[in-house]
Design a protein around this motif. Structure first.
Motif, PDB file in Angstrom:
ATOM      1  N   ASP A 273       0.867  -1.189   0.000  1.00 30.61           N
ATOM      2  CA  ASP A 273       0.000   0.000   0.000  1.00 30.61           C
ATOM      3  C   ASP A 273       0.902   1.238   0.000  1.00 30.61           C
ATOM      4  OD1 ASP A 273       0.794  -1.005   2.532  1.00 30.61           O
ATOM      5  OD2 ASP A 273      -0.432   0.544   3.466  1.00 30.61           O
ATOM      6  N   PRO A 274       0.410   2.357  -0.594  1.00 35.57           N
ATOM      7  CA  PRO A 274       1.279   3.525  -0.708  1.00 35.57           C
ATOM      8  C   PRO A 274       1.549   4.191   0.641  1.00 35.57           C
ATOM      9  CG  PRO A 274      -0.836   3.858  -1.848  1.00 35.57           C
ATOM     10  CD  PRO A 274      -0.910   2.530  -1.192  1.00 35.57           C
ATOM     11  N   VAL A 275       2.789   4.700   0.818  1.00 33.86           N
ATOM     12  CA  VAL A 275       3.098   5.537   1.982  1.00 33.86           C
ATOM     13  C   VAL A 275       3.685   6.850   1.445  1.00 33.86           C
ATOM     14  CG1 VAL A 275       3.594   3.574   3.513  1.00 33.86           C
ATOM     15  CG2 VAL A 275       5.452   4.627   2.253  1.00 33.86           C
ATOM     16  N   ILE A 276       3.542   7.899   2.233  1.00 30.92           N
ATOM     17  CA  ILE A 276       4.079   9.187   1.785  1.00 30.92           C
ATOM     18  C   ILE A 276       5.518   9.330   2.280  1.00 30.92           C
ATOM     19  CG2 ILE A 276       3.801  11.729   1.898  1.00 30.92           C
ATOM     20  CD1 ILE A 276       1.533  10.313   0.394  1.00 30.92           C
ATOM     21  N   TYR A 277       6.440   9.573   1.374  1.00 29.24           N
ATOM     22  CA  TYR A 277       7.840   9.781   1.737  1.00 29.24           C
ATOM     23  C   TYR A 277       8.308  11.063   1.051  1.00 29.24           C
ATOM     24  CZ  TYR A 277      12.865   9.289   2.034  1.00 29.24           C
ATOM     25  OH  TYR A 277      14.184   9.535   2.288  1.00 29.24           O
ATOM     26  N   GLN A 280       6.023  12.474  -1.389  1.00 27.10           N
ATOM     27  CA  GLN A 280       5.740  11.681  -2.592  1.00 27.10           C
ATOM     28  C   GLN A 280       5.212  10.315  -2.181  1.00 27.10           C
ATOM     29  OE1 GLN A 280       9.235  11.284  -5.031  1.00 27.10           O
ATOM     30  NE2 GLN A 280       8.035  10.200  -6.564  1.00 27.10           N
ATOM     31  N   GLU A 281       4.259   9.778  -2.960  1.00 18.78           N
ATOM     32  CA  GLU A 281       3.719   8.453  -2.647  1.00 18.78           C
ATOM     33  C   GLU A 281       4.685   7.375  -3.141  1.00 18.78           C
ATOM     34  OE1 GLU A 281      -0.015   7.109  -4.311  1.00 18.78           O
ATOM     35  OE2 GLU A 281      -1.085   8.022  -2.652  1.00 18.78           O
TER      36      GLU A 281
END
Ligand code: NDP
Length: 401
Positions: A273-277, A280-281
């Motif tokens: 699942d996407p995480v924000i870093y 940016q996803e």
């Protein structure tokens, strides 16, 4: 004499194209396309150096149906061999439908956002492929692929009735890295971290991932721990061989691989699942893939052998019998021949063989087919002739686990 379009210039695509170039009477013209043209150029150069054959190369984003349709219309192949990632299966099947071109792959469709692989999505193309008068051959790699053909061979020649089938996949190779996967890391890690599942008594039995461990002494490799897993050929074998009461899949893993995997899972690096870093996803597993060694780079350092096969128990002429059909493949031999290690080799060779049987008309049909639906004999002959010889042993007793 036939034109073929191969999509996907990774380890498997590279082996398949080398083997096709070794058989110019069947594959008279080869085009290799991939997301990055540089991947294709590298393979083309190796094919030219090793076989003297020149292949065409092309750039394509196979997620984009219109782009793939345009490429197929330009190349005019008789067959599209999909050796990109499972995510592209449906888009490439759509492009084949639009251009009325036959299709082959080695892995079933997986959506990117769910670690779930099953044939339902591709089986749903059955009527459309039939109406278009074209054929799709699903799962023409080693497993799925050769292991499913071994099951058909057992049913045709060795047992009148199969009661239990165990597929044993052992990679006894050592690549000298702390942690690396032998094929696409993203697909590999999604597969091995999924819950285990096997077919028993007409239903699926689920268990936790990588918990059921069993030592087994593999010919020319030695004793290894193998683990009960779900693998996609279980679904089609259960469908096409309803007589089999239990079908299981086992794969070997070393302790160091499992320890690394456990840590990566615990810290969240295998999440899809996407995480924000940094605003940016990102998908952690895709990032992990970017920092792991490319499977195609492991060829030069990998030593040892793979041993993959089927053990089946059943009845022959009224007598209980257990048979073992397996192939052993040497990593260094595979590398010397094609510049790729044995995991790519054992997948790319059957992809070439399935393609050859379709192009020569030895296997034909209209609709969507799994490999175990066809006569195993010409495929088994070609395995012996093209670098994956197999052997049959009768065991004294059924497996006791
Ligand atoms: P790699 O990751 O080495 O190669 C995949 C290739 O597909 C890469 O060259 C990549 O492109 C290309 N690709 C990815 N996305 C796209 C896209 N959108 N459009 C065009 N090309 C794309 O994987 P492998 O060679 O190891 O595996 C290939 C397939 O074989 C996979 O589906 C895998 O699951 C399957 N497999 C099956 C096995 C079996 O026994 N049945 C065993 C092992 C693998 P680029 O390099 O150009 O960026």
């Amino acid at each position: 004499m036939s034109k073929v379009l191969v999509i996907g210039a990774g380890g498997v695509g590279s082996v398949a194209v080398h083997k096709m170039a070794q058989n110019p009477d069947i594959f008279s013209h080869i085009t290799l396309a991939s997301r990055r043209i540089v991947s294709c150029e590298k393979v083309a150069e190796s094919v030219r150096a090793r076989t003297g054959v020149t292949i065409d190369v092309a750039q394509v984003d196979a997620d984009n149906v219109a782009e793939t349709v345009a490429l197929i219309e330009r190349v005019q192949p008789k067959l599209v061999v999909n050796l990109a990632l499972p995510y592209q299966d449906l888009a490439i099947m759509d492009a084949c439908l639009a251009t009325k071109t036959d299709y082959l792959d080695t892995a079933n469709y997986e959506p990117r956002d769910t670690a779930k692989f099953e044939y339902s999505w591709q089986w749903a193309y059955q009527d459309r492929f039939k109406e278009a008068g074209i054929m799709a051959l699903l799962g023409s790699g080693f497993d799925p692929g050769v292991t499913s053909v071994f099951a058909s061979y057992i049913k045709k020649h060795l047992l009148d009735r199969i009661d239990t089938l165990d597929i044993l996949d052992c990679n006894g190779g050592d690549h000298g890295q702390h942690f690396a996967t032998n094929f696409n890391p993203e697909i590999n890690i999604r597969e091995v971290t999924a819950p285990s599942r096997h077919w028993e008594g007409g239903k699926w039995v689920e268990g936790p991932a990588l918990k059921h461990k069993q030592p087994f002494d593999f010919d020319q490799v030695g004793e290894k721990n193998m683990y009960l897993m779900y693998h996609e050929e279980l679904e089609s074998l259960a469908k096409f061989y309803p007589e089999i009461k239990r079908i299981r899949f086992w794969m070997t893993f070393g302790d160091a691989y499992l320890k690394h995997l456990e840590v990566l899972q615990n810290v969240g690096m295998t999440r899809i699942d996407p995480v924000i870093y940094n605003g940016q996803e990102i998908i952690p597993l895709q990032f992990l893939k970017a920092v792991l060694p490319e499977p195609s780079s492991l060829g030069s350092t990998t030593r040892g052998k793979t041993n993959i096969g089927d053990i089946a128990t059943g009845e022959k002429d009224g007598r209980q019998k257990t048979v073992y059909v397996y192939n052993i493949c040497d990593h260094e031999d595979a590398y010397a021949e094609t510049g790729n290690q044995a995991v790519s080799y054992t997948t790319g060779v059957p992809a070439m063989i399935g393609a050859a049987l379709m192009l020569t008309g030895a296997w034909k049909g209209e609709g969507v087919f799994n490999i175990e639906q066809f006569d195993p004999d010409p495929f088994m002959d070609m395995l012996n002739a093209h670098g994956l010889p197999w052997q049959v042993k009768e065991l004294d007793a059924p497996l006791d686990f």
